[in-house]
Scaffold this motif. Structure first.
Motif, PDB file in Angstrom:
ATOM      1  N   LYS A  76      15.698 -15.793  -1.704  1.00 29.38           N
ATOM      2  CA  LYS A  76      14.759 -15.867  -2.750  1.00 29.38           C
ATOM      3  C   LYS A  76      14.258 -17.186  -2.644  1.00 29.38           C
ATOM      4  O   LYS A  76      13.039 -17.509  -3.305  1.00 29.38           O
ATOM      5  CB  LYS A  76      15.504 -15.384  -3.900  1.00 29.38           C
ATOM      6  CG  LYS A  76      14.689 -15.403  -5.117  1.00 29.38           C
ATOM      7  CD  LYS A  76      15.494 -14.719  -6.429  1.00 29.38           C
ATOM      8  CE  LYS A  76      14.538 -14.621  -7.637  1.00 29.38           C
ATOM      9  NZ  LYS A  76      15.271 -14.175  -8.589  1.00 29.38           N
ATOM     10  N   PHE A  77      15.179 -18.197  -2.563  1.00 23.93           N
ATOM     11  CA  PHE A  77      14.616 -19.477  -2.874  1.00 23.93           C
ATOM     12  C   PHE A  77      13.489 -19.762  -1.505  1.00 23.93           C
ATOM     13  O   PHE A  77      12.622 -20.390  -1.938  1.00 23.93           O
ATOM     14  CB  PHE A  77      15.772 -20.416  -2.648  1.00 23.93           C
ATOM     15  CG  PHE A  77      15.576 -21.999  -2.701  1.00 23.93           C
ATOM     16  CD1 PHE A  77      14.825 -22.489  -4.117  1.00 23.93           C
ATOM     17  CD2 PHE A  77      15.580 -22.940  -1.671  1.00 23.93           C
ATOM     18  CE1 PHE A  77      14.429 -23.824  -3.893  1.00 23.93           C
ATOM     19  CE2 PHE A  77      15.385 -24.127  -1.942  1.00 23.93           C
ATOM     20  CZ  PHE A  77      14.889 -24.794  -2.892  1.00 23.93           C
ATOM     21  N   ASN A  92       8.120 -20.691  -0.161  1.00 21.82           N
ATOM     22  CA  ASN A  92       7.237 -20.356   0.774  1.00 21.82           C
ATOM     23  C   ASN A  92       5.711 -19.950  -0.180  1.00 21.82           C
ATOM     24  O   ASN A  92       4.483 -20.349   0.387  1.00 21.82           O
ATOM     25  CB  ASN A  92       7.626 -19.065   1.717  1.00 21.82           C
ATOM     26  CG  ASN A  92       6.870 -19.168   2.988  1.00 21.82           C
ATOM     27  OD1 ASN A  92       5.991 -18.200   3.046  1.00 21.82           O
ATOM     28  ND2 ASN A  92       7.108 -19.928   3.695  1.00 21.82           N
ATOM     29  N   LYS A  93       5.869 -19.227  -1.159  1.00 18.34           N
ATOM     30  CA  LYS A  93       4.912 -18.670  -1.844  1.00 18.34           C
ATOM     31  C   LYS A  93       4.083 -20.109  -2.657  1.00 18.34           C
ATOM     32  O   LYS A  93       2.789 -20.343  -2.781  1.00 18.34           O
ATOM     33  CB  LYS A  93       5.351 -17.900  -3.064  1.00 18.34           C
ATOM     34  CG  LYS A  93       4.259 -17.708  -4.126  1.00 18.34           C
ATOM     35  CD  LYS A  93       4.768 -16.328  -5.112  1.00 18.34           C
ATOM     36  CE  LYS A  93       5.897 -17.034  -6.019  1.00 18.34           C
ATOM     37  NZ  LYS A  93       6.152 -16.391  -7.097  1.00 18.34           N
ATOM     38  N   ILE A  94       4.931 -21.169  -3.018  1.00 21.19           N
ATOM     39  CA  ILE A  94       4.350 -22.206  -3.545  1.00 21.19           C
ATOM     40  C   ILE A  94       3.606 -23.060  -2.678  1.00 21.19           C
ATOM     41  O   ILE A  94       2.466 -23.251  -2.771  1.00 21.19           O
ATOM     42  CB  ILE A  94       5.574 -23.240  -3.997  1.00 21.19           C
ATOM     43  CG1 ILE A  94       6.199 -22.395  -5.391  1.00 21.19           C
ATOM     44  CG2 ILE A  94       4.867 -24.480  -4.551  1.00 21.19           C
ATOM     45  CD1 ILE A  94       7.231 -23.113  -5.822  1.00 21.19           C
ATOM     46  N   GLY A  95       4.158 -23.206  -1.313  1.00 16.64           N
ATOM     47  CA  GLY A  95       3.497 -23.546  -0.364  1.00 16.64           C
ATOM     48  C   GLY A  95       2.255 -23.242   0.154  1.00 16.64           C
ATOM     49  O   GLY A  95       1.103 -23.665   0.458  1.00 16.64           O
ATOM     50  N   ALA A  96       2.167 -21.781   0.154  1.00 14.76           N
ATOM     51  CA  ALA A  96       1.139 -21.118   0.645  1.00 14.76           C
ATOM     52  C   ALA A  96      -0.149 -21.078  -0.415  1.00 14.76           C
ATOM     53  O   ALA A  96      -1.446 -20.918   0.181  1.00 14.76           O
ATOM     54  CB  ALA A  96       1.472 -19.632   0.995  1.00 14.76           C
ATOM     55  N   PHE A  97       0.132 -21.307  -1.748  1.00 13.80           N
ATOM     56  CA  PHE A  97      -1.197 -21.035  -2.726  1.00 13.80           C
ATOM     57  C   PHE A  97      -1.259 -21.996  -3.368  1.00 13.80           C
ATOM     58  O   PHE A  97      -1.894 -21.993  -4.660  1.00 13.80           O
ATOM     59  CB  PHE A  97      -0.536 -19.726  -3.398  1.00 13.80           C
ATOM     60  CG  PHE A  97      -0.550 -18.520  -2.776  1.00 13.80           C
ATOM     61  CD1 PHE A  97      -1.717 -17.879  -2.442  1.00 13.80           C
ATOM     62  CD2 PHE A  97       0.619 -17.649  -2.406  1.00 13.80           C
ATOM     63  CE1 PHE A  97      -1.549 -16.681  -1.713  1.00 13.80           C
ATOM     64  CE2 PHE A  97       0.985 -16.693  -1.693  1.00 13.80           C
ATOM     65  CZ  PHE A  97      -0.529 -15.986  -1.349  1.00 13.80           C
ATOM     66  N   ILE A 137       3.385 -25.630 -10.732  1.00 10.80           N
ATOM     67  CA  ILE A 137       4.011 -24.210 -10.089  1.00 10.80           C
ATOM     68  C   ILE A 137       5.348 -24.339  -9.763  1.00 10.80           C
ATOM     69  O   ILE A 137       6.167 -23.320 -10.200  1.00 10.80           O
ATOM     70  CB  ILE A 137       3.051 -23.913  -8.920  1.00 10.80           C
ATOM     71  CG1 ILE A 137       1.568 -23.727  -8.921  1.00 10.80           C
ATOM     72  CG2 ILE A 137       3.533 -22.591  -8.162  1.00 10.80           C
ATOM     73  CD1 ILE A 137       0.532 -23.809  -8.128  1.00 10.80           C
ATOM     74  N   MET A 138       5.876 -25.299  -9.141  1.00  8.52           N
ATOM     75  CA  MET A 138       7.241 -25.570  -9.044  1.00  8.52           C
ATOM     76  C   MET A 138       7.991 -25.319 -10.434  1.00  8.52           C
ATOM     77  O   MET A 138       8.961 -24.693 -10.458  1.00  8.52           O
ATOM     78  CB  MET A 138       7.525 -26.886  -8.392  1.00  8.52           C
ATOM     79  CG  MET A 138       6.955 -26.863  -6.873  1.00  8.52           C
ATOM     80  SD  MET A 138       7.497 -28.703  -6.363  1.00  8.52           S
ATOM     81  CE  MET A 138       8.116 -28.412  -4.889  1.00  8.52           C
ATOM     82  N   LEU A 198       6.287 -24.519   5.706  1.00  6.57           N
ATOM     83  CA  LEU A 198       5.921 -23.745   6.517  1.00  6.57           C
ATOM     84  C   LEU A 198       4.441 -23.116   6.355  1.00  6.57           C
ATOM     85  O   LEU A 198       3.616 -23.183   7.445  1.00  6.57           O
ATOM     86  CB  LEU A 198       6.879 -22.351   7.006  1.00  6.57           C
ATOM     87  CG  LEU A 198       6.581 -21.444   7.881  1.00  6.57           C
ATOM     88  CD1 LEU A 198       6.723 -22.055   9.407  1.00  6.57           C
ATOM     89  CD2 LEU A 198       7.544 -20.409   7.894  1.00  6.57           C
ATOM     90  N   PRO A 199       4.112 -22.758   5.282  1.00  3.84           N
ATOM     91  CA  PRO A 199       2.647 -22.571   5.049  1.00  3.84           C
ATOM     92  C   PRO A 199       1.709 -23.268   5.628  1.00  3.84           C
ATOM     93  O   PRO A 199       0.716 -23.189   6.262  1.00  3.84           O
ATOM     94  CB  PRO A 199       2.645 -21.934   3.382  1.00  3.84           C
ATOM     95  CG  PRO A 199       3.933 -21.828   3.347  1.00  3.84           C
ATOM     96  CD  PRO A 199       4.789 -22.647   4.234  1.00  3.84           C
TER      97      PRO A 199
END
Length: 178
Positions: free
Chosen positions: A4-5, A10-15, A26-27, A84-85
């Motif tokens: 989940k972390f 990943n979502k934060i990095g991608a968007f 966002i964080m 990664l994103p």
């Protein structure tokens, strides 16, 4: 929990456009408000540590938060998840950018994104000021630091050292006084 972390990082990095400082709101929303993995003060403390740690700010934030949550593996998962994103996006852009770099559409896109990125970076400053207890009586301190950095080209490292020593001395003074 690590998955989940990872997915959250990943979502934060991608968007998030604009880099580490644009990711702060966002964080904070994801780690403090939504998942309640820490409180605002812990988040701000980690942010201060990440700012003084060498490296990429977003990766430092994610790895520090991950370490707080799940130790070394949490730190690794956070760093990989947030980076990664960007790595994938850079690889894709590198493959195609030479074909689109002179496109008027791309130029207009970036011209439109820039003001939004400035706002994404500025917004956390107001939240940080509130969390740090900045008042109308103390607002001169961050303003003076900004001016010293921007106009007098003073290194932020010197200001951090001076602020740390001043805080330590103030703490000693108020402890002796009580």
């Amino acid at each position: 929990m690590l998955l989940k972390f990872f997915m959250t990082c990943n979502k934060i990095g991608a968007f998030t456009l604009g880099g580490g400082y644009a990711m702060i709101p966002i964080m904070e929303r994801e780690f403090v408000d939504k998942n309640q993995w820490m409180d605002r003060q812990e988040f701000m403390d980690i942010m201060v540590v990440a700012q003084t740690t060498p490296g990429i700010f977003a990766v430092d934030m994610a790895s520090h938060i991950g370490y707080k949550l799940r130790g070394v593996w949490g730190g690794i998962v956070g760093a990989v998840g947030i980076a990664l994103p960007s790595i994938i996006a850079i690889m894709i852009i590198a493959m195609f950018f030479h074909n689109i770099k002179d496109s008027p559409w791309v130029e207009k896109f970036f011209r439109g994104v820039r003001p939004a990125v400035v706002a994404l970076i500025a917004a956390p400053c107001f939240k940080m000021a509130k969390t740090a207890g900045i008042t109308w009586r103390t607002v001169w301190i961050p303003i003076a630091c900004c001016l010293l950095i921007a106009l007098a080209n003073v290194s932020p490292i010197y200001l951090i050292i001076i602020a740390g020593v001043a805080g330590w001395l103030l703490g000693r003074y108020t402890t002796k006084k009580n």
